[in-house]
Design an enzyme around this catalytic site. Structure first.
Site, mmCIF file in Angstrom:
data_model
loop_
_atom_site.group_PDB
_atom_site.id
_atom_site.type_symbol
_atom_site.label_atom_id
_atom_site.label_comp_id
_atom_site.label_asym_id
_atom_site.label_seq_id
_atom_site.Cartn_x
_atom_site.Cartn_y
_atom_site.Cartn_z
ATOM 1 N N LYS A 1 0.821 -1.211 0.000
ATOM 2 C CA LYS A 1 0.000 0.000 0.000
ATOM 3 C C LYS A 1 0.853 1.258 0.000
ATOM 4 C CE LYS A 1 -4.088 -2.125 2.046
ATOM 5 N NZ LYS A 1 -5.129 -2.069 3.106
ATOM 6 N N ASN A 2 2.054 1.125 -0.519
ATOM 7 C CA ASN A 2 2.990 2.241 -0.607
ATOM 8 C C ASN A 2 2.811 2.925 -1.951
ATOM 9 O OD1 ASN A 2 5.209 3.912 -0.911
ATOM 10 N ND2 ASN A 2 6.664 2.463 -0.055
#
Length: 351
Positions: free
Chosen positions: A119-120
């Site tokens: 989720k970067n």
């Protein structure tokens, strides 16, 4: 007379040996640049020692503008310590282009980082830029699939798929890239019919495959209505999923959006048989008091109402009766339904 002896041929001169190429002068090690915190830092962060060393060297490389193999390797160390360091990702891209590095191998690097940090935002943006530089998005659906195996609602993964369908370099028919993802989305909905992210992506894909997202679909404009036959097919798909989970809000919203969209366009699809199927399903399964079903009926009732000046008391009364039921079965939204009721009652007063 004796012939003179022939003169011996001169020996060829030996070729000079090539001069050895001088060994390239190794670049000096960059002098680390410590972080500047000012003379009196209030609350300095207690970074781990390895992190401090790597970042001090990274600041030195940045200051020197060095785009070398060792600089590229250094960015991997920085990213390993902090995968959200956008400066490291940007500098890594600069090094890759300067060195002419293998960009397919870079996709493997991104995959490894994404496994630990799915989720970067920086990971996904870097992946997109590498795909653009390669001019090939053929690995992206498989990449997203590995992410969805861990989290089928990962926002970044779904956003990436929209970009792949709408804007990624792939060549060929523009609509084909949208249609190619539909089987994948259908598999996800088979696995979890309540995956609202998959429903949302299906809406995007079917409109893109039918050329209803405009010239630049990556900007995600409000789509044009689907052709009538495509709309009816999608309505059938939604009703089929209602048979799996009648109380699942996603297919209800999908179906209602399709019908609302068709009412707003010329030559809209006729959904009479779809409505009949839904009513039969509700009766057969004892779901006639289901809030999603009642809300669906209210949509239909309000859509059939004439303008306020010509409103029919009977038609308005039927809509009010539906709202009264919704106020009872959907207490969480009771105030919302009360507001809808007051608008309908006001229409009755104008007749």
């Amino acid at each position: 007379m004796v012939s003179p002896e022939p003169k011996p041929k001169p020996k060829p001169m030996p070729r000079p040996k090539p001069m050895p190429r001088p060994e390239p002068t190794p670049k000096p090690k960059p002098k680390p640049i410590p972080e500047t915190l000012g003379p009196n830092p209030v609350v300095p962060i207690a970074y781990p020692g390895d992190f401090v060393k790597v970042m001090d060297v990274f600041r030195a490389v940045l200051a020197a503008g060095e785009r070398s193999a060792r600089a590229l390797a250094l960015t991997a160390q920085v990213i390993d310590h902090n995968a959200a360091n956008y400066t490291a990702w940007q500098f890594r891209r600069a090094c890759l282009q300067e060195l002419g590095s293998d960009l397919r191998a870079e996709l493997d690097f991104v995959q490894a980082v994404a496994d630990d940090s799915p989720k970067n935002y920086q990971v996904w943006f870097h992946r997109r830029r590498i795909v653009e530089l390669l001019g090939d998005a053929s690995r992206e659906l498989d990449f997203v699939r590995t992410v969805h195996e861990e989290d089928a609602k990962n926002y970044h993964a779904w956003s990436h798929l929209q970009w792949v369908a709408a804007a990624a370099p792939s060549g060929g028919d523009a609509g084909a890239s949208f249609a190619a993802q539909l089987p994948y989305v259908e598999k996800l909905l088979e696995a979890d019919v309540r995956n609202n992210s998959a429903w949302n992506h299906r809406w995007f894909l079917v409109h893109g495959a039918n050329g209803k997202l405009g010239a630049r679909p990556e900007l995600l404009p409000v789509p044009e209505p689907l052709p009538a036959d495509a709309a009816r097919a999608e309505a059938g798909f939604a009703v089929e999923k209602l048979g799996v989970a009648f109380s699942n809000e996603s297919p209800w919203l999908y179906l209602r959006a399709l019908m609302r969209e068709q009412r707003g366009g010329a030559g809209g699809a006729d959904f009479a048989d779809v409505v009949a199927r839904v009513k039969e399903m509700a009766a057969a399964t004892g779901n006639e008091e289901n809030r999603h079903y009642l809300s669906f009926l209210l949509d239909l009732a309000e859509a059939d109402l004439p303008p306020p000046a010509a409103a029919d008391d009977t038609a308005v009364g039927a809509a009010v009766a539906l709202v009264d039921k919704l106020m009872d079965v959907d207490e969480t939204r009771r105030n919302y339904w009360a507001r809808r009721r007051s608008r309908l009652v006001a229409m009755q007063g104008e007749t």
